[in-house]
Design a protein around this motif. Sequence first.
Motif, PDB file in Angstrom:
ATOM      1  N   GLN A 175    -140.451-135.249  -5.096  1.00 20.94           N
ATOM      2  CA  GLN A 175    -141.389-135.262  -6.224  1.00 20.94           C
ATOM      3  C   GLN A 175    -141.774-133.848  -6.696  1.00 20.94           C
ATOM      4  O   GLN A 175    -142.808-133.656  -7.332  1.00 20.94           O
ATOM      5  N   TRP A 176    -140.934-132.854  -6.368  1.00 21.33           N
ATOM      6  CA  TRP A 176    -141.182-131.485  -6.853  1.00 21.33           C
ATOM      7  C   TRP A 176    -141.093-131.444  -8.372  1.00 21.33           C
ATOM      8  O   TRP A 176    -140.268-132.121  -8.994  1.00 21.33           O
ATOM      9  N   LEU A 177    -141.957-130.648  -8.988  1.00 21.39           N
ATOM     10  CA  LEU A 177    -141.928-130.414 -10.432  1.00 21.39           C
ATOM     11  C   LEU A 177    -141.805-128.915 -10.675  1.00 21.39           C
ATOM     12  O   LEU A 177    -142.416-128.110  -9.968  1.00 21.39           O
ATOM     13  N   ALA A 178    -141.036-128.529 -11.664  1.00 25.13           N
ATOM     14  CA  ALA A 178    -140.803-127.111 -11.950  1.00 25.13           C
ATOM     15  C   ALA A 178    -142.044-126.493 -12.573  1.00 25.13           C
ATOM     16  O   ALA A 178    -142.499-126.914 -13.643  1.00 25.13           O
ATOM     17  N   ASP A 179    -142.590-125.490 -11.896  1.00 25.21           N
ATOM     18  CA  ASP A 179    -143.791-124.798 -12.360  1.00 25.21           C
ATOM     19  C   ASP A 179    -143.444-123.422 -12.910  1.00 25.21           C
ATOM     20  O   ASP A 179    -142.431-122.819 -12.536  1.00 25.21           O
ATOM     21  N   CYS A 180    -144.340-122.918 -13.757  1.00 18.09           N
ATOM     22  CA  CYS A 180    -144.208-121.544 -14.238  1.00 18.09           C
ATOM     23  C   CYS A 180    -144.608-120.588 -13.114  1.00 18.09           C
ATOM     24  O   CYS A 180    -145.555-120.851 -12.372  1.00 18.09           O
ATOM     25  N   ARG A 181    -143.899-119.454 -13.027  1.00 20.60           N
ATOM     26  CA  ARG A 181    -144.210-118.464 -11.993  1.00 20.60           C
ATOM     27  C   ARG A 181    -145.455-117.665 -12.329  1.00 20.60           C
ATOM     28  O   ARG A 181    -146.063-117.049 -11.463  1.00 20.60           O
ATOM     29  N   ARG A 182    -145.860-117.687 -13.593  1.00 20.58           N
ATOM     30  CA  ARG A 182    -146.991-116.865 -14.026  1.00 20.58           C
ATOM     31  C   ARG A 182    -148.227-117.679 -14.390  1.00 20.58           C
ATOM     32  O   ARG A 182    -149.322-117.142 -14.434  1.00 20.58           O
ATOM     33  N   CYS A 183    -148.021-118.963 -14.700  1.00 18.61           N
ATOM     34  CA  CYS A 183    -149.122-119.784 -15.217  1.00 18.61           C
ATOM     35  C   CYS A 183    -149.289-121.045 -14.381  1.00 18.61           C
ATOM     36  O   CYS A 183    -148.371-121.468 -13.669  1.00 18.61           O
ATOM     37  N   SER A 184    -150.436-121.663 -14.510  1.00 19.00           N
ATOM     38  CA  SER A 184    -150.665-122.963 -13.877  1.00 19.00           C
ATOM     39  C   SER A 184    -150.244-124.058 -14.849  1.00 19.00           C
ATOM     40  O   SER A 184    -151.046-124.890 -15.285  1.00 19.00           O
ATOM     41  N   ALA A 185    -148.964-124.027 -15.224  1.00 16.87           N
ATOM     42  CA  ALA A 185    -148.419-124.976 -16.191  1.00 16.87           C
ATOM     43  C   ALA A 185    -146.986-125.313 -15.801  1.00 16.87           C
ATOM     44  O   ALA A 185    -146.334-124.573 -15.055  1.00 16.87           O
ATOM     45  N   LYS A 186    -146.499-126.450 -16.301  1.00 12.23           N
ATOM     46  CA  LYS A 186    -145.111-126.836 -16.067  1.00 12.23           C
ATOM     47  C   LYS A 186    -144.214-126.118 -17.074  1.00 12.23           C
ATOM     48  O   LYS A 186    -144.618-125.857 -18.211  1.00 12.23           O
ATOM     49  N   VAL A 187    -143.003-125.819 -16.649  1.00 12.09           N
ATOM     50  CA  VAL A 187    -142.037-125.212 -17.556  1.00 12.09           C
ATOM     51  C   VAL A 187    -141.243-126.303 -18.252  1.00 12.09           C
ATOM     52  O   VAL A 187    -141.094-127.418 -17.732  1.00 12.09           O
ATOM     53  N   VAL A 188    -140.733-125.982 -19.430  1.00  9.53           N
ATOM     54  CA  VAL A 188    -139.985-126.937 -20.247  1.00  9.53           C
ATOM     55  C   VAL A 188    -138.500-126.651 -20.093  1.00  9.53           C
ATOM     56  O   VAL A 188    -138.064-125.497 -20.134  1.00  9.53           O
ATOM     57  N   LEU A 189    -137.731-127.720 -19.935  1.00 10.39           N
ATOM     58  CA  LEU A 189    -136.289-127.583 -19.795  1.00 10.39           C
ATOM     59  C   LEU A 189    -135.650-127.402 -21.170  1.00 10.39           C
ATOM     60  O   LEU A 189    -135.835-128.228 -22.073  1.00 10.39           O
ATOM     61  N   HIS A 190    -134.901-126.300 -21.340  1.00  8.08           N
ATOM     62  CA  HIS A 190    -134.077-126.065 -22.524  1.00  8.08           C
ATOM     63  C   HIS A 190    -132.621-126.157 -22.049  1.00  8.08           C
ATOM     64  O   HIS A 190    -132.060-125.182 -21.547  1.00  8.08           O
ATOM     65  N   LEU A 191    -132.042-127.347 -22.202  1.00 11.96           N
ATOM     66  CA  LEU A 191    -130.772-127.649 -21.541  1.00 11.96           C
ATOM     67  C   LEU A 191    -129.619-126.823 -22.098  1.00 11.96           C
ATOM     68  O   LEU A 191    -128.762-126.349 -21.348  1.00 11.96           O
ATOM     69  N   ARG A 192    -129.583-126.639 -23.414  1.00 10.39           N
ATOM     70  CA  ARG A 192    -128.447-125.929 -24.004  1.00 10.39           C
ATOM     71  C   ARG A 192    -128.401-124.466 -23.554  1.00 10.39           C
ATOM     72  O   ARG A 192    -127.333-123.895 -23.405  1.00 10.39           O
ATOM     73  N   GLN A 193    -129.563-123.883 -23.366  1.00  8.60           N
ATOM     74  CA  GLN A 193    -129.608-122.501 -22.890  1.00  8.60           C
ATOM     75  C   GLN A 193    -129.614-122.421 -21.371  1.00  8.60           C
ATOM     76  O   GLN A 193    -129.603-121.316 -20.822  1.00  8.60           O
ATOM     77  N   ARG A 194    -129.653-123.574 -20.696  1.00  7.56           N
ATOM     78  CA  ARG A 194    -129.730-123.637 -19.223  1.00  7.56           C
ATOM     79  C   ARG A 194    -130.900-122.820 -18.721  1.00  7.56           C
ATOM     80  O   ARG A 194    -130.790-122.016 -17.790  1.00  7.56           O
TER      81      ARG A 194
END
Length: 754
Positions: free
Chosen positions: A457-476
């Motif tokens: 159940q891990w979720l990708a977090d921002c390294r600088r903020c207390s927010a989730k990061v958004v996946l931009h698939l085309r840019q990987r």
Amino acid sequence: MCSAALSSPAITSTGIVRVVLDVPLDRQFDYLNPGLDIHVGNRVVVPFAGRQLIAIVMALPAESEVPANKLKAVIQAFDDVPFEDATLKLLRFCADYYHYPFGQTVLSSLPLRLRQIKPAVSRKMWVYTLVQAIPEGLIGKRQLVLSRLIALLQQHAECSETQLAEVSASWRKNIQPLLEGGLVSRREVLAIRPSLAASAHEPTLNDEQAHAVKSILHASNRFQPWLLFGVTGSGKTEVYIRLLQAVLAEPQSQVLIMVPEINLTPQLEGRFRSRLSQFSLVTLHSHLSESERLQHWQAAQSGEARIVIGTRLSVFTPMPHLKLMILDEEHDSSYKQQDGMRYHARDVALVRAKQCQIPVVLGSATPSLESWYNALGQVDNPAKKPTYRLLTLKNRAAAQAQLPRIFCVDTTHSPPEAGLTPQLKQAIEKRLQRGEQSLLFINRRGYAPVLHCSACQWLADCRRCSAKVVLHLRQRLLRCHHCGDEQPVPLQCPSCGNADLRPVGQATQRVEETLQQLFPQARVARVDRDTIQGKDALTALLSAVHAGKIDILIGTQMLAKGHDFANLTLVGVLDTDSALYSPDYRASERLFAQLMQVAGRAGRGDKPGEVLIQTAFPQHPLFAALQQQNYAEFANTLLQERITLQFPPAAYIAVMKAEAADYALVEQFLTDLTHSAREFVAQHAQNFPEKPMIYDPVRPGIARLNRMERGYVMLQCAQRGALQQLLQAAVAWARQHPLQAKIRWVVDVDAIEY
């Protein structure tokens, strides 16, 4: 702005020059004049803390409190006067009201090139005049270009560079001998884009539009705020054009039109250029180059530009003959500056209009509750008179155009697949078969808002903020939409090593991919900040939509307002429910406005429009009001709630925000501030008939932003004057606090975000 430039006498002998600087110190500085020609309002270069900075001259006093032997000298003076008395008066009000250093307020209102020491050079443009008859034999038989240039100069009193360039690309080389021989003269003019040919089409005003134009013009020589409340497609822009035709018929007159976002500028500019081609027009927004911005600003300052269309910073543009101000989509939160001086351009526009004694028109299909409150007047106080005059456009301007029908699709009974319910897919298919256009609205860019590990159940977090990061698939990439940090997509879960990482949720890229799979024959276009990056990218895409080259649009709020697509008959709203959970008391107001605006894109031509909103809460009162398209009833209900809770617009709030690398410092600073403010109120109880609310320090939704820990304190007062008195004491206290050097703090008056 609205008065002539200052005409202060020059000081050519040694004297005192009092200036403001772009530094976070709320004071003015004295320098010696070594004999330069300096006026009040001039830009000068002065030494400061080991640097050379641009400063603005505020006064030329006879003496200084600082001994003359300790004063440094002005290094250089420019001969321009960017600020006249009216502009400085407006900037002084803003600095005081928003509690921001006056020097930074003044300098930040200038184009970047006027804040730099190097000469502020903008592109030069010249017009050419034939001043003497051309002697016989001067032109050889083979000098065809020169012959054509002379013929053109003989036909016109003045020829622009654009006209001469149509003769030949080598026109400069050929005309040079005529300039050197004194046969042709030239003079410099401001470089303004040439106007388009006037449009012959002028629609007939309906009774509501005609009444609005007549009412505003009747009060054109005094300050009067007008709230132009018109349903989407009711022809507010046509009302603006008719007002401009009347106001600009008077010589030496200018009009400022403000829009909340850059993407609304090209369409408005095109409408105004085609209908008002006899008046020079410039735009002011952040997509201009620095050279273009300076040119346009100077054209407005000189009075050469009769029409100025700009975003929020344009409210400070000097316009010496300003006669009318118009704010389109006045409800939009983009009018509120969120860094530097936290001003609200709508409120500043009202102050400027009052100082100039001119009318100001606030237009919207979903007015802000503040404007609605000011237009109604007696909601909470029968003795209170409306400060705004209300004008209503209830019908769409095109007789055949009707408001769209709005339906809610219950996602609990019709679960969406890849973000689209069966009903929405079917509706899109029908439009494709009929050759009509569809718009899908989802206010999230990227591919998916969350990257999720199905094992731990891990979720990708921002390294600088207390927010989730958004996946931009085309840019990987995983990208934080708050601080801009980017990181590559991990091949496996950083927590448990699982390789099964899945995108969760929908965003514009993923919806685009889904549509291309479902409707391979359809021409699909995505409109968000990732696709609209080039200077003319949005204009080109909108042209393609109008030309019928796009079948399905997917967009964020960039497409929610201001656009008129005659063949667009379907709007699908994919995700609204997250806003219903927001703790922000303004969330329902914003959501209703957003949905009302985007729904208004459908059915603006002669074909009926339909709106499908996917939601798990179709019985929510907000959707019921939306389906009835009854903004007034919804707004009045919200107003009663705000009055009961004593929230804006029934009261006034300000937020003091602080941030530091260590939250303990922030908490200590804000706690001390709270105690100090409460003590001040207790000591000056006679100045506060209704005791202000001073809340305890709290953390915002995004507690850490770009590695800085954040917190804030909210101050709430029933009277604006009482809040300003409390803020003045709080700011003075904060500037003396021992921790103020270790943290960053700001004041946000009339805050709309925390």
